[in-house]
Design a protein around this motif. Structure first.
Motif, mmCIF file in Angstrom:
data_model
loop_
_atom_site.group_PDB
_atom_site.id
_atom_site.type_symbol
_atom_site.label_atom_id
_atom_site.label_comp_id
_atom_site.label_asym_id
_atom_site.label_seq_id
_atom_site.Cartn_x
_atom_site.Cartn_y
_atom_site.Cartn_z
ATOM 1 N N ARG A 216 0.306 7.859 -5.443
ATOM 2 C CA ARG A 216 -0.046 7.033 -6.614
ATOM 3 C C ARG A 216 0.816 7.488 -7.789
ATOM 4 O O ARG A 216 0.286 8.024 -8.767
ATOM 5 N N CYS A 217 2.120 7.329 -7.691
ATOM 6 C CA CYS A 217 2.995 7.845 -8.749
ATOM 7 C C CYS A 217 2.599 7.232 -10.093
ATOM 8 O O CYS A 217 2.318 6.032 -10.172
ATOM 9 N N ILE A 218 2.605 8.077 -11.117
ATOM 10 C CA ILE A 218 2.009 7.673 -12.406
ATOM 11 C C ILE A 218 2.702 6.456 -13.016
ATOM 12 O O ILE A 218 2.070 5.700 -13.717
ATOM 13 N N TYR A 219 4.005 6.274 -12.743
ATOM 14 C CA TYR A 219 4.736 5.169 -13.388
ATOM 15 C C TYR A 219 4.804 3.939 -12.471
ATOM 16 O O TYR A 219 5.488 2.968 -12.783
ATOM 17 N N CYS A 220 4.116 4.018 -11.328
ATOM 18 C CA CYS A 220 4.239 2.925 -10.355
ATOM 19 C C CYS A 220 2.897 2.316 -9.979
ATOM 20 O O CYS A 220 2.743 1.104 -9.995
ATOM 21 N N MET A 221 1.919 3.173 -9.649
ATOM 22 C CA MET A 221 0.630 2.661 -9.149
ATOM 23 C C MET A 221 -0.515 3.129 -10.017
ATOM 24 O O MET A 221 -0.521 4.284 -10.440
ATOM 25 N N PRO A 222 -1.528 2.284 -10.221
ATOM 26 C CA PRO A 222 -2.700 2.766 -10.947
ATOM 27 C C PRO A 222 -3.427 3.844 -10.144
ATOM 28 O O PRO A 222 -3.370 3.831 -8.915
ATOM 29 N N ARG B 45 0.835 -1.212 0.000
ATOM 30 C CA ARG B 45 0.000 0.000 0.000
ATOM 31 C C ARG B 45 0.868 1.259 0.000
ATOM 32 O O ARG B 45 2.013 1.216 0.431
ATOM 33 N N CYS B 46 0.248 2.361 -0.419
ATOM 34 C CA CYS B 46 1.016 3.600 -0.469
ATOM 35 C C CYS B 46 0.087 4.784 -0.277
ATOM 36 O O CYS B 46 -1.097 4.714 -0.608
ATOM 37 N N ASN B 47 0.642 5.883 0.243
ATOM 38 C CA ASN B 47 -0.134 7.112 0.406
ATOM 39 C C ASN B 47 0.000 8.016 -0.823
ATOM 40 O O ASN B 47 -0.539 9.111 -0.839
ATOM 41 N N THR C 161 11.765 5.641 0.957
ATOM 42 C CA THR C 161 10.465 6.238 1.277
ATOM 43 C C THR C 161 10.146 7.380 0.322
ATOM 44 O O THR C 161 11.062 7.995 -0.249
ATOM 45 N N ASN C 162 8.857 7.669 0.191
ATOM 46 C CA ASN C 162 8.486 8.855 -0.588
ATOM 47 C C ASN C 162 8.636 10.129 0.250
ATOM 48 O O ASN C 162 8.455 11.226 -0.263
ATOM 49 N N GLY C 163 8.933 9.993 1.520
ATOM 50 C CA GLY C 163 9.277 11.143 2.348
ATOM 51 C C GLY C 163 8.098 11.918 2.907
ATOM 52 O O GLY C 163 8.279 12.808 3.745
HETATM 53 FE FE1 SF4 Z 1 4.099 4.848 -3.782
HETATM 54 FE FE2 SF4 Z 1 5.239 6.326 -5.629
HETATM 55 FE FE3 SF4 Z 1 6.728 4.715 -4.023
HETATM 56 FE FE4 SF4 Z 1 5.139 3.702 -5.942
HETATM 57 S S1 SF4 Z 1 6.948 5.007 -6.237
HETATM 58 S S2 SF4 Z 1 5.318 2.962 -3.889
HETATM 59 S S3 SF4 Z 1 3.381 5.075 -5.836
HETATM 60 S S4 SF4 Z 1 5.526 6.539 -3.491
#
Ligand code: SF4
Ligand code: SAM
Length: 316
Positions: free
Chosen positions: A20-26, A16-18, A92-94
């Motif tokens: 939704r980076c465009i190239y990573c998560m839908p 899970r993530c807080n 981490t996304n920080g």
């Molecule tokens: Fe979440 Fe972006 Fe890291 Fe993917 S790259 S896990 S969407 S923060």
């Protein structure tokens, strides 16, 4: 094993993530796993203990987003007490790091990699689909002030999206003791949507950055390192496609559902859950996995990763 010393394990604590980076998560997010499918911290610690027995001394907690995981500070503390584990890091996304960094450092965190693909507020929000860049910038400052070393900044470059910011990202290293590392976009999961039109090789970036001076890279490093004259930090290039570093690959990956992936881009996984009750069983299974780690990936010929998992499930 091809003569490689495997001394590094990456642990994905959640898919899970807080953001939704465009190239990573839908955009719509992901289907949630049941609680019981996710590996428990006590089981992660058993696996780390067995790994340390086999010579693994470096752990990185990642995700999804590791900082949304409850009690990560306690997990880091327990991991730091395992005999043989010398180095604990997070990727981490920080977004949540500013308020957590002090506790995490106290718990035993040594190093952080913070993902940051743009320095512009609007663009950062677009790439991450909602993230506030101020949270990340404050976290970077906080980590530097706390004396966490090194603070690395990971940027995935995509043509037409953030390639206009390469020089600005490099310039960060002039003023701040941070290590900016450009990562080639990989053709995996949502990354496939951008790969054909957006891939930029490290060589292309380097050919345009004449000021960068090469540095000696550590053996075993997956990045080639450079520096601007008189800068406080360094600039690295991680080139899994254009300059594959499989012969330097010293890591295995534990997914959040308790399987080991010996290679990020292979579909081979080993389920460790059935060995959790026996320390000896766990050690001998891990030993076998390490011994049989694939020699290399085949990304550049296949044009896509063979991994059945997405990046947010593996953690990079
Ligand atoms: Fe979440 Fe972006 Fe890291 Fe993917 S790259 S896990 S969407 S923060
Ligand atoms: N959420 C954390 C973060 O973003 O740092 C940790 C997990 S994230 C999957 C780990 C790293 O993988 C990030 O630096 C992210 O930019 C990178 N990543 C995700 N998808 C990628 C892709 N298709 N190609 C290259 N890097 C990717």
């Amino acid at each position: 094993m091809n003569g490689r010393k495997i001394n590094y394990i990456r642990v994905s604590l959640t898919d899970r993530c807080n953001l939704r980076c465009i190239y990573c998560m839908p955009e719509e997010g992901i289907s949630k796993k049941e609680h019981h499918e996710i590996i428990r911290h006590e089981d992660i610690l058993k696996i780390l203990k067995a790994s340390a027995f086999l010579g693994i001394d470096k752990v990185r907690f990642t995700g999804g987003e590791p900082l949304i995981v409850k009690n990560i500070d306690r997990l880091i503390h327990e991991a730091s007490r395992i005999n043989g584990i010398e180095d604990i890091a997070i990727t981490t996304n920080g977004i949540l790091l500013n308020s957590m960094a002090g506790e995490l450092k106290k718990a035993g965190l040594k190093r952080v990699n913070i993902s940051l693909d743009s320095l512009k507020e609007d663009k950062f929000r677009k790439i991450t689909r909602g993230g506030n860049i101020q949270d990340v910038l404050q976290a970077i400052e906080k980590c530097i002030n706390l004396g966490i070393k090194p603070v690395k900044i990971n940027s995935v470059l995509i043509k037409g999206i953030n390639d206009d910011e390469i020089s600005d990202l490099i310039r960060l290293t002039k003023e701040l003791p941070v290590h900016v590392r450009f990562i080639e976009l990989m053709p995996i999961g949502e990354g496939m949507n951008y790969y054909e039109t957006g891939f930029i090789s490290s060589d292309q970036v380097l050919s345009e950055q004449k000021e960068l001076v090469p540095l000696n890279s550590n053996e075993g490093s997956t990045a080639s390192l450079f520096k601007l004259p008189n800068s406080k930090g360094t600039v690295g290039f991680i080139s899994p496609l254009s300059c594959k570093f499989c012969r330097n690959c010293n890591r295995i990956r534990l997914t959040s559902t308790g399987t080991i992936k010996p290679c990020l881009h292979s579909d081979t996984e080993y389920d460790l859950k059935k060995y959790l009750e026996s320390e000896i069983g766990l050690i001998s299974e891990l030993k076998e996995i390490i011994y049989n780690k694939p020699a290399e990936h085949n990304l550049e010929n296949d044009g896509k990763s063979s991994s059945k998992r997405e990046m947010f499930e593996i953690g990079g």
